[in-house]
Design a protein around this motif. Structure first.
Motif, PDB file in Angstrom:
ATOM      1  N   SER A 123     -13.164   4.328   5.252  1.00 15.65           N
ATOM      2  CA  SER A 123     -12.336   3.570   4.299  1.00 15.65           C
ATOM      3  C   SER A 123     -11.734   2.380   5.032  1.00 15.65           C
ATOM      4  O   SER A 123     -11.548   2.426   6.258  1.00 15.65           O
ATOM      5  CB  SER A 123     -11.204   4.457   3.777  1.00 15.65           C
ATOM      6  N   ILE A 124     -11.357   1.369   4.257  1.00 11.94           N
ATOM      7  CA  ILE A 124     -10.565   0.289   4.849  1.00 11.94           C
ATOM      8  C   ILE A 124      -9.266   0.847   5.430  1.00 11.94           C
ATOM      9  O   ILE A 124      -8.696   0.281   6.349  1.00 11.94           O
ATOM     10  CB  ILE A 124     -10.256  -0.832   3.839  1.00 11.94           C
ATOM     11  N   ALA A 125      -8.827   1.999   4.876  1.00 15.51           N
ATOM     12  CA  ALA A 125      -7.584   2.614   5.366  1.00 15.51           C
ATOM     13  C   ALA A 125      -7.701   3.073   6.817  1.00 15.51           C
ATOM     14  O   ALA A 125      -6.685   3.333   7.461  1.00 15.51           O
ATOM     15  CB  ALA A 125      -7.199   3.796   4.472  1.00 15.51           C
TER      16      ALA A 125
ATOM     17  N   TYR B 148      -1.306   0.632   5.679  1.00 20.25           N
ATOM     18  CA  TYR B 148      -0.524   0.245   4.494  1.00 20.25           C
ATOM     19  C   TYR B 148       0.512   1.318   4.209  1.00 20.25           C
ATOM     20  O   TYR B 148       0.369   2.461   4.660  1.00 20.25           O
ATOM     21  CB  TYR B 148      -1.418  -0.037   3.274  1.00 20.25           C
TER      22      TYR B 148
ATOM     23  N   TYR C 105      -3.862   9.842   5.624  1.00 20.47           N
ATOM     24  CA  TYR C 105      -5.168   9.484   5.047  1.00 20.47           C
ATOM     25  C   TYR C 105      -5.844   8.417   5.917  1.00 20.47           C
ATOM     26  O   TYR C 105      -6.997   8.564   6.324  1.00 20.47           O
ATOM     27  CB  TYR C 105      -5.018   8.987   3.601  1.00 20.47           C
TER      28      TYR C 105
ATOM     29  N   PRO D 239     -15.160   1.373   2.358  1.00 22.79           N
ATOM     30  CA  PRO D 239     -14.826   0.670   1.111  1.00 22.79           C
ATOM     31  C   PRO D 239     -13.329   0.441   0.929  1.00 22.79           C
ATOM     32  O   PRO D 239     -12.503   1.232   1.393  1.00 22.79           O
ATOM     33  CB  PRO D 239     -15.354   1.611   0.013  1.00 22.79           C
ATOM     34  N   GLY D 240     -13.033  -0.630   0.192  1.00 23.14           N
ATOM     35  CA  GLY D 240     -11.669  -0.867  -0.287  1.00 23.14           C
ATOM     36  C   GLY D 240     -11.504  -0.225  -1.659  1.00 23.14           C
ATOM     37  O   GLY D 240     -12.069   0.850  -1.913  1.00 23.14           O
ATOM     38  N   VAL D 241     -10.778  -0.898  -2.555  1.00 24.16           N
ATOM     39  CA  VAL D 241     -10.412  -0.270  -3.824  1.00 24.16           C
ATOM     40  C   VAL D 241     -11.627  -0.096  -4.750  1.00 24.16           C
ATOM     41  O   VAL D 241     -12.313  -1.061  -5.069  1.00 24.16           O
ATOM     42  CB  VAL D 241      -9.348  -1.100  -4.562  1.00 24.16           C
TER      43      VAL D 241
ATOM     44  N   PHE E 204     -10.792   9.656  -7.289  1.00 26.68           N
ATOM     45  CA  PHE E 204     -10.007   9.493  -6.067  1.00 26.68           C
ATOM     46  C   PHE E 204      -8.496   9.407  -6.324  1.00 26.68           C
ATOM     47  O   PHE E 204      -7.701  10.138  -5.721  1.00 26.68           O
ATOM     48  CB  PHE E 204     -10.505   8.253  -5.307  1.00 26.68           C
TER      49      PHE E 204
ATOM     50  N   ARG F 116      -5.333  11.824  -5.632  1.00 29.84           N
ATOM     51  CA  ARG F 116      -4.245  11.347  -4.756  1.00 29.84           C
ATOM     52  C   ARG F 116      -2.883  11.546  -5.402  1.00 29.84           C
ATOM     53  O   ARG F 116      -1.909  11.893  -4.741  1.00 29.84           O
ATOM     54  CB  ARG F 116      -4.458   9.863  -4.433  1.00 29.84           C
TER      55      ARG F 116
HETATM   56  C1  8X3 Z   1      -9.523   4.386  -0.409  1.00 31.96           C
HETATM   57  C2  8X3 Z   1      -9.163   2.943  -0.416  1.00 31.96           C
HETATM   58  O1  8X3 Z   1      -7.224   1.299  -0.290  1.00 31.96           O
HETATM   59  O2  8X3 Z   1      -6.825   3.428  -1.412  1.00 31.96           O
HETATM   60  O3  8X3 Z   1      -9.904   4.790   0.852  1.00 31.96           O
HETATM   61  O4  8X3 Z   1      -7.038   3.356   0.979  1.00 31.96           O
HETATM   62  S1  8X3 Z   1      -7.488   2.748  -0.270  1.00 31.96           S
END
Ligand code: 8X3
Ligand code: NDP
Length: 248
Positions: free
Chosen positions: A134-136, A141, A147, A177-179, A185, A189
């Motif tokens: 993930s971009i995470a 953020y 996560y 991936p981003g959003v 998902f 969450r």
């Molecule tokens: C999911 C994308 O931006 O919610 O990995 O972390 S984000």
């Protein structure tokens, strides 16, 4: 090709399974919700094998792999896609149980599948492991705490795997991936709060699970002499986080 996908009952995994079977590949679709997998098998036919698997039950993984039917035993591609985020609270308010579940699934589950499948790939000198990061894993953020940390593990583990595989034909990619909207998902969450989940995607054009399915298919069908190490992809509406300053 035979492709084992974890998390094939929804989202990216399901989108990829549909594309692979349409292109003549065989899919071992793994997840906890066997009813969802069976429903997919009804549509996709005999080239989709539904397999009940909880990746966080790491002791169970080697036997599940050993018990695969002969036609599906040879795994050309492992897509470590099963994963989840739980919560958006800052660290000091987060649930330790959520942190443990994310770690058990995103880190220990992914490690266990890789450990069970990789030796046969090296033995055959052919194979491909795609990890869904993930971009995470790169961009911090607010509320991303564990996560993001699990996805940072996935990124570095992917790079280290490829380092260990020097001299072999076994490929490894971390897709980041981003959003992406339209998967489960955010519902997961936000612990089933669908209104909160939907608000995440208000007011901009996101990517979709189908977009990610297309990219994963492209990776899997890419020439065997190319290794995409990392593939970070965002919707155009999204870009890097600015550094936060708390003003008085
Ligand atoms: C999911 C994308 O931006 O919610 O990995 O972390 S984000
Ligand atoms: P979904 O929630 O739609 O799908 C997740 C899949 O993982 C489901 O099939 C679920 O199946 C499976 N899964 C979850 N826990 C387990 C477990 N313990 N054992 C086996 N399977 C499990 O999410 P996405 O498709 O959106 O996400 C897929 C991956 O992509 C995740 O790793 C996620 O972190 C990552 N990602 C998602 C992004 C997004 O914005 N959507 C962006 C970047 C990365 P079941 O419940 O039936 O077990």
């Amino acid at each position: 090709m035979n492709v084992l996908i974890t998390g094939a009952s929804a989202g990216f995994g399901k989108a990829l399974a549909e594309r692979l079977v349409a292109n003549g590949h065989r899919v071992i679709g793994c997840a906890r919700r066997i009813d969802k997998l069976n429903a997919l098998a009804e549509i996709l036919g005999e080239n989709f094998l539904p397999v009940i698997m909880d990746v966080s039950d790491t002791d169970s993984i080697p036997q599940i792999i050993a018990d695969l039917p002969d036609d599906f035993k040879h795994i050309d591609v492992l897509v470590n896609n099963a994963g989840l985020a739980l919560g958006t609270e800052p660290a000091h308010k987060a649930s330790l149980d959520d942190w443990m579940r994310m770690t058990d699934t995103n880190v220990k589950g992914l490690m266990s599948l890789t450990h069970a499948v990789l030796p046969a790939m090296v033995e055959r000198d052919s194979g491909y492991i795609i990890n869904v990061g993930s971009i995470a894993g790169s961009w911090p953020y607010f509320g991303g705490n564990v996560y993001g940390a699990t996805k940072a593990f996935v990124k570095q583990f992917s790079l280290n795997l490829r380092a260990d595989l020097v001299g072999t034909q076994v490929r490894v990619t971390n897709i980041e991936p981003g959003v992406v909207a339209g998967t489960e998902f955010s519902n997961v969450r936000y612990h089933g709060d669908d209104d909160k989940a939907a608000k995440v995607y208000d007011g901009f054009k996101t990517m979709t699970g189908e977009d990610i399915g297309d990219i994963l298919l492209w990776l899997i069908e890419s020439p065997a002499h190319i290794n995409v190490n990392r593939l970070e992809v965002m919707p155009v509406a999204q870009t890097y986080n600015g550094l936060t300053v708390a003003k008085k």
